[in-house]
Design a protein around this motif. Structure first.
Motif, mmCIF file in Angstrom:
data_model
loop_
_atom_site.group_PDB
_atom_site.id
_atom_site.type_symbol
_atom_site.label_atom_id
_atom_site.label_comp_id
_atom_site.label_asym_id
_atom_site.label_seq_id
_atom_site.Cartn_x
_atom_site.Cartn_y
_atom_site.Cartn_z
ATOM 1 N N ARG A 71 -18.252 -58.086 -5.685
ATOM 2 C CA ARG A 71 -19.059 -57.515 -6.755
ATOM 3 C C ARG A 71 -18.141 -56.916 -7.821
ATOM 4 O O ARG A 71 -17.078 -56.385 -7.490
ATOM 5 C CB ARG A 71 -19.977 -56.416 -6.214
ATOM 6 N N LYS A 72 -18.544 -56.996 -9.056
ATOM 7 C CA LYS A 72 -17.748 -56.395 -10.125
ATOM 8 C C LYS A 72 -17.768 -54.877 -10.003
ATOM 9 O O LYS A 72 -18.779 -54.288 -9.651
ATOM 10 C CB LYS A 72 -18.297 -56.812 -11.498
ATOM 11 N N ALA A 73 -16.626 -54.277 -10.291
ATOM 12 C CA ALA A 73 -16.550 -52.816 -10.311
ATOM 13 C C ALA A 73 -17.167 -52.297 -11.603
ATOM 14 O O ALA A 73 -17.468 -53.058 -12.525
ATOM 15 C CB ALA A 73 -15.094 -52.377 -10.195
ATOM 16 N N GLY A 74 -17.356 -50.979 -11.681
ATOM 17 C CA GLY A 74 -17.899 -50.363 -12.881
ATOM 18 C C GLY A 74 -16.921 -50.417 -14.041
ATOM 19 O O GLY A 74 -15.760 -50.830 -13.893
ATOM 20 N N ARG A 75 -17.354 -49.953 -15.198
ATOM 21 C CA ARG A 75 -16.545 -50.083 -16.423
ATOM 22 C C ARG A 75 -15.912 -48.775 -16.872
ATOM 23 O O ARG A 75 -15.471 -48.645 -18.005
ATOM 24 C CB ARG A 75 -17.392 -50.698 -17.534
ATOM 25 N N SER A 76 -15.866 -47.810 -15.967
ATOM 26 C CA SER A 76 -15.113 -46.579 -16.211
ATOM 27 C C SER A 76 -13.992 -46.543 -15.185
ATOM 28 O O SER A 76 -14.224 -46.294 -14.009
ATOM 29 C CB SER A 76 -16.024 -45.356 -16.067
ATOM 30 N N LEU A 93 3.140 -49.165 -7.215
ATOM 31 C CA LEU A 93 1.862 -49.819 -6.961
ATOM 32 C C LEU A 93 0.834 -49.256 -7.935
ATOM 33 O O LEU A 93 0.354 -48.130 -7.776
ATOM 34 C CB LEU A 93 1.423 -49.583 -5.517
ATOM 35 N N TYR A 94 0.526 -50.043 -8.964
ATOM 36 C CA TYR A 94 -0.507 -49.666 -9.930
ATOM 37 C C TYR A 94 -1.870 -49.963 -9.318
ATOM 38 O O TYR A 94 -2.094 -51.046 -8.757
ATOM 39 C CB TYR A 94 -0.354 -50.469 -11.224
ATOM 40 N N ARG A 95 -2.795 -49.001 -9.423
ATOM 41 C CA ARG A 95 -4.115 -49.150 -8.839
ATOM 42 C C ARG A 95 -5.166 -48.539 -9.761
ATOM 43 O O ARG A 95 -4.860 -47.639 -10.542
ATOM 44 C CB ARG A 95 -4.211 -48.482 -7.467
ATOM 45 N N GLU A 102 -14.947 -47.459 -6.268
ATOM 46 C CA GLU A 102 -14.702 -48.825 -5.843
ATOM 47 C C GLU A 102 -13.430 -49.363 -6.496
ATOM 48 O O GLU A 102 -13.134 -49.068 -7.663
ATOM 49 C CB GLU A 102 -15.892 -49.724 -6.183
ATOM 50 N N THR A 103 -12.685 -50.145 -5.741
ATOM 51 C CA THR A 103 -11.410 -50.666 -6.232
ATOM 52 C C THR A 103 -11.641 -51.643 -7.372
ATOM 53 O O THR A 103 -12.435 -52.585 -7.261
ATOM 54 C CB THR A 103 -10.648 -51.376 -5.096
ATOM 55 N N VAL A 104 -10.918 -51.433 -8.473
ATOM 56 C CA VAL A 104 -10.944 -52.348 -9.608
ATOM 57 C C VAL A 104 -9.887 -53.432 -9.409
ATOM 58 O O VAL A 104 -10.172 -54.622 -9.425
ATOM 59 C CB VAL A 104 -10.693 -51.599 -10.934
ATOM 60 N N ASP A 105 -8.644 -53.007 -9.220
ATOM 61 C CA ASP A 105 -7.555 -53.951 -8.978
ATOM 62 C C ASP A 105 -6.297 -53.169 -8.634
ATOM 63 O O ASP A 105 -6.290 -51.926 -8.649
ATOM 64 C CB ASP A 105 -7.305 -54.837 -10.206
ATOM 65 N N GLN A 212 -17.516 -53.648 -0.854
ATOM 66 C CA GLN A 212 -17.488 -54.196 -2.205
ATOM 67 C C GLN A 212 -17.784 -55.700 -2.265
ATOM 68 O O GLN A 212 -17.484 -56.354 -3.275
ATOM 69 C CB GLN A 212 -16.126 -53.926 -2.851
ATOM 70 N N PHE A 213 -18.388 -56.234 -1.237
ATOM 71 C CA PHE A 213 -18.699 -57.655 -1.196
ATOM 72 C C PHE A 213 -20.182 -57.852 -0.922
ATOM 73 O O PHE A 213 -20.768 -57.178 -0.074
ATOM 74 C CB PHE A 213 -17.854 -58.357 -0.124
ATOM 75 N N ASN A 214 -20.765 -58.773 -1.640
ATOM 76 C CA ASN A 214 -22.184 -59.077 -1.486
ATOM 77 C C ASN A 214 -22.329 -60.222 -0.488
ATOM 78 O O ASN A 214 -22.206 -61.402 -0.838
ATOM 79 C CB ASN A 214 -22.783 -59.466 -2.840
#
Length: 235
Positions: A71-76, A93-95, A102-105, A212-214
């Motif tokens: 699933r896509k993460a939020g936009r903030s 490690l950039y996170r 929820e993890t973006v990347d 985080q998975f549908n």
């Protein structure tokens, strides 16, 4: 993406054994030698280097299969970096997580500069398929400069607001713990590329724990982890 037959072709152990060892290594605070002993109690003779090769070979394919259901993460976005030792030297490690945690990347980098920060944001954009409405950073100047320069390289960043807040970034700093608690027992890595693959597997497990998975169409609700993994990899 390889087929399951291609991925496990030529392996001397059953697919279920390989997936179990890789999943346990990434999820729990176990060393490779711990897993060797655990498998020995089950009548399986393994070398720790065998499990290490399984991790390096399997994780990229596991990521691809799980990401089909992501699933896509939020936009903030809350963005920060933490430290990982590779061959005795610190790497970065950039996170990023969204406002719901929820993890973006993530991205492992040998350097901590504007170029590295931009590379992380480009990766996150590719993963999410859309730019965030806001990015919250700590006070590190290189990351701020990277965000400020992104709109000149890609117009999709032009409406992204940049914020600096130690308080708001507590969320990402807390989230680092879930990943670092697994990485630290590994006692450092010897090869950068191997470290990046292993961390990708740890991050995948972290996302699975967060839900985080549908997986609704797989009808796996209430199933144990081995069954869920089997369904996802086979889908």
């Amino acid at each position: 993406m390889q087929s399951m037959d291609e991925l496990f072709k030529g392996r001397h152990f059953e697919r279920e054994v390989i997936v179990l060892c890789v999943r346990w290594y990434l999820r729990f605070k176990l060393s490779l030698r711990d897993l060797v002993e655990m498998m020995a109690e089950r009548g399986l003779a393994l070398a720790h280097t065998t499990i290490m090769r399984w991790v390096q070979r399997s994780v990229p394919e596991f990521e691809k299969r799980w990401n089909r259901f992501a699933r896509k993460a939020g936009r903030s976005w809350r963005v920060d970096k933490t430290y990982v030792k590779v061959r005795g030297k610190w790497t970065y490690l950039y996170r990023a997580v969204d406002r719901a945690g929820e993890t973006v990347d993530f991205r492992l980098s040998a350097h901590r500069d504007v170029k590295a920060a931009k590379a992380f944001f480009r990766k996150a954009l590719e993963t999410q398929g859309r730019a965030p409405m806001s990015i919250t950073l700590d006070g590190y100047a290189a990351s701020h400069r990277a965000v400020q320069e992104l709109p000149a390289q890609n117009a999709c960043w032009k409406d992204t607001r940049l914020r600096s807040s130690k308080y708001l970034n507590n969320m990402i700093e807390q989230d680092h713990r879930g990943v670092k608690s697994r990485i630290n027992p590994m006692l450092g890595f010897k090869v950068f590329d191997c470290a990046a693959v292993t961390i990708a597997g740890v991050e995948l497990q972290h996302r699975i724990r967060k839900g985080q998975f549908n997986l609704g169409r797989l009808h796996v609700r209430g199933q144990a982890a081995p069954a869920i993994w089997n369904d996802v990899l086979s889908a």
